[in-house]
Enzyme design. Structure first.
Site, PDB file in Angstrom:
ATOM      1  N   GLU A   1      60.017  33.294 -40.559  1.00 11.09           N
ATOM      2  CA  GLU A   1      61.454  33.502 -40.673  1.00 11.09           C
ATOM      3  C   GLU A   1      61.995  34.317 -39.505  1.00 11.09           C
ATOM      4  O   GLU A   1      63.170  34.208 -39.149  1.00 11.09           O
ATOM      5  CB  GLU A   1      61.794  34.191 -41.997  1.00 11.09           C
ATOM      6  CG  GLU A   1      63.293  34.206 -42.301  1.00 11.09           C
ATOM      7  CD  GLU A   1      63.609  34.587 -43.721  1.00 11.09           C
ATOM      8  OE1 GLU A   1      63.953  33.695 -44.519  1.00 11.09           O
ATOM      9  OE2 GLU A   1      63.508  35.783 -44.050  1.00 11.09           O
TER      10      GLU A   1
ATOM     11  N   HIS B   1      35.626  27.402 -50.845  1.00  7.00           N
ATOM     12  CA  HIS B   1      35.368  26.284 -51.751  1.00  7.00           C
ATOM     13  C   HIS B   1      36.543  25.299 -51.769  1.00  7.00           C
ATOM     14  O   HIS B   1      36.626  24.463 -52.675  1.00  7.00           O
ATOM     15  CB  HIS B   1      35.113  26.818 -53.161  1.00  7.00           C
ATOM     16  CG  HIS B   1      33.950  27.759 -53.243  1.00  7.00           C
ATOM     17  ND1 HIS B   1      32.656  27.324 -53.376  1.00  7.00           N
ATOM     18  CD2 HIS B   1      33.890  29.115 -53.160  1.00  7.00           C
ATOM     19  CE1 HIS B   1      31.838  28.368 -53.401  1.00  7.00           C
ATOM     20  NE2 HIS B   1      32.561  29.470 -53.273  1.00  7.00           N
TER      21      HIS B   1
ATOM     22  N   LYS C   1      71.427  26.051 -47.880  1.00  6.29           N
ATOM     23  CA  LYS C   1      72.121  26.651 -49.021  1.00  6.29           C
ATOM     24  C   LYS C   1      73.488  26.006 -49.225  1.00  6.29           C
ATOM     25  O   LYS C   1      73.912  25.754 -50.358  1.00  6.29           O
ATOM     26  CB  LYS C   1      72.278  28.157 -48.807  1.00  6.29           C
ATOM     27  CG  LYS C   1      70.979  28.940 -48.851  1.00  6.29           C
ATOM     28  CD  LYS C   1      71.243  30.423 -48.618  1.00  6.29           C
ATOM     29  CE  LYS C   1      69.964  31.239 -48.631  1.00  6.29           C
ATOM     30  NZ  LYS C   1      70.224  32.670 -48.390  1.00  6.29           N
TER      31      LYS C   1
END
Length: 534
Positions: free
Chosen positions: A356, A387, A505
């Site tokens: 960001e 794993h 947004k």
């Protein structure tokens, strides 16, 4: 397009200074700050190469810019304000003032922040029906969630033993309500306090959660008695809400009493704000003294960043090695691989901090950049990663760099001697795996049998904490913050704004209006089809 781009990254290549990845000629390279050791031996560069690269890439006014940051005078020019998060852990600390963000110095226990924490942790904060608060729910997103969540999880074992009242801290951030769905059933509206943590005090994600909480609380209080039902919202705001924000007016307009408002400066960026009153959830989880020690560790790193020479300066080395790997080696990603379960949330936090801040294609003055800047940051808990995705790291096609993180010693004073010994053995097992996989990624294993061939030659760094303490953790996080700042200067970025998320947004608001039948705006065939389904 190329002609309109800034040439800020058009620098002479320095790849010739790289050292051959030969384990027999490896030279130890370490930098230390307190109990924090940064080992960059597996970056396969000489100190001379790093010094030369620093001279070529650091801006001429770097020392001046660094001094401005450390003194709270560096300008975030796009937003027209200074950058002051470093002061949050020094002279403007929430533990030193009496309620404002920059008040007079005083004892830690006298600050509004500390008094709030002590009242909650002692059991003296009572809900609307007179019952002590037992649960605190931090509602925030981004910097108002990731830093407090990560640090509370990492340091919760250091919570003071003198606490006589059991207090549980929870974190809610997702706008879909999924986390609330899990938290609300285990909480009691009469004994739960909510921290609304939002710099702007208007973040839609946060207030979507708050509105659902209000429904939950109203339903409960309305069932108690007619008197409580008619006054439920006033009672809720006065006994069950704390606001943490830079926007005093919005907190007041919302109805939060001034005594329950904790304020931090506009000049403290969200993703750099865990040192401010945004760290309230850390302190409610771990105690004021632990929070104080966290700040002290970060301040120690600030001093180290200020004075240590380049090849002994942890943030400087992190920044320069990162730029080198991005520009000279063409590596576009860095994996964060902590080998201690207490650091489980570190990759997500650093992902926001880095991507960001510096994930941009334009300079601080708005010029287009044609060369790569910040890398993709990803990762996961190392022992589990072995794993899952380590197969690709060891034998996959793609180049990567990585930061390994481990804790060398673990004290377990809350357990018996035998259990403490067993936990220490597990810590050694984790460190052994960390060192082994890091070494294999660096040197590989040569074989003519494809399944037994490990290419290696992946440059990595290692953060080794001699022991996890609030101080060593604070120092490590501050080092990552300063790394971001240095890289931003090298790439001519403003690391303290984030306009890239704003357009999404705006479109989301329009789409939501369409879903509610308040707009007939058309988007595209795919988006419109999904909206019709809703």
């Amino acid at each position: 397009m190329a002609s309109s781009c800034s040439s800020v990254n058009s620098k002479k290549k320095h790849t010739a200074n790289a050292v051959v990845t030969d384990k027999n000629t490896l030279v130890l390279h370490e930098a230390t700050c307190g109990d924090l050791v940064f080992d960059w031996s597996y970056q396969f560069l000489t100190r001379e190469a790093v010094t030369e690269f620093a001279a070529a890439r650091l801006p001429a006014d770097f020392a001046e810019r660094k001094a401005e940051l450390l003194n709270g005078r560096y300008m975030n020019i796009s937003e027209g304000r200074e950058v002051s998060h470093v002061l949050s852990r020094s002279r403007n600390s929430v533990l030193r003032d009496t309620g404002s963000a920059g008040g007079a110095l005083g004892g830690a226990d006298n600050s509004k922040f500390a008094r709030t924490v002590l009242k909650l942790r002692s059991g003296n904060w009572l809900g609307a029906t007179g019952k002590p608060i037992t649960d605190v729910v931090n509602i925030g997103v981004g910097g108002s969630d990731l830093g407090p969540l990560m640090t509370s999880f990492a340091l919760r074992e250091f919570a003071s033993d003198i606490q006589q009242h059991e207090l549980h801290t929870h974190f809610v951030s997702s706008m879909d309500g999924g986390q609330l769905y899990a938290v609300l059933p285990i909480c009691d509206p009469e004994t739960t306090l909510f921290i609304i943590a939002s710099k702007s005090f208007g973040t839609s994600d946060t207030f979507a959660n708050v509105e659902t909480v209000k429904c939950w609380v109203q339903e409960h209080f309305s069932a108690l008695s007619p008197e409580v039902a008619s006054e439920w919202q006033k009672a809720w705001l006065e006994h069950h809400i704390i606001g943490v924000s830079a926007n005093v007016q919005k907190m007041t307009d919302y109805g939060i009493p001034p005594a329950h408002q904790l304020v931090f400066e506009e000049s403290v960026g969200g993703r750099f704000s865990m040192w401010s009153s945004i760290g309230l959830a850390i302190a409610t989880t771990c105690g004021v003294q632990v929070f104080q020690r966290l700040l002290a560790g970060a301040a120690e790193m600030d001093a180290h960043f200020d004075t240590a020479p380049v090849t002994e300066n942890i943030p400087m080395l992190m920044a320069l090695l990162g730029v080198y790997n991005r520009e000279e080696r063409g590596i576009n990603n860095i994996a964060i691989l902590p080998y201690d379960g207490r650091f489980r949330h570190l990759p997500s936090y650093l992902q926001q901090l880095d991507m960001e801040s510096n994930g941009k294609q334009y300079t601080a003055t708005g010029e287009a950049i044609c060369a790569p800047t910040a890398p993709i940051v990803w990762g996961g808990f190392g022992p589990n990663g072995q794993h899952a995705f380590f197969q690709h790291l060891h034998q996959g096609y793609d180049q990567f760099t990585a930061d390994f993180v481990c804790v060398l010693h673990r004290a377990a004073p809350k357990f018996s001697a035998s259990v403490a010994f067993a936990l220490d053995q597990q810590q050694k097992l984790s460190v052994a795996n960390c060192l082994a996989h890091r070494r294999l990624m660096a040197f590989g294993e040569q074989s003519e049998t494809p399944t037994e061939h490990y290419p290696g030659k992946h440059p990595t760094s290692l953060f080794a904490l001699k022991e996890l303490t609030p101080e060593s953790f604070g120092a490590m996080i501050a080092a990552y913050e300063h790394k971001i700042f240095v890289q931003g200067l090298i790439w001519s970025l403003n690391s303290f704004d984030q306009p890239g998320v704003e357009q999404g947004k705006k479109v989301a608001i329009t789409a939501l209006k369409r879903m509610h039948g308040e707009s007939d705006e058309q988007f595209d065939a795919s988006t419109d089809a999904i909206i019709r389904m809703i």
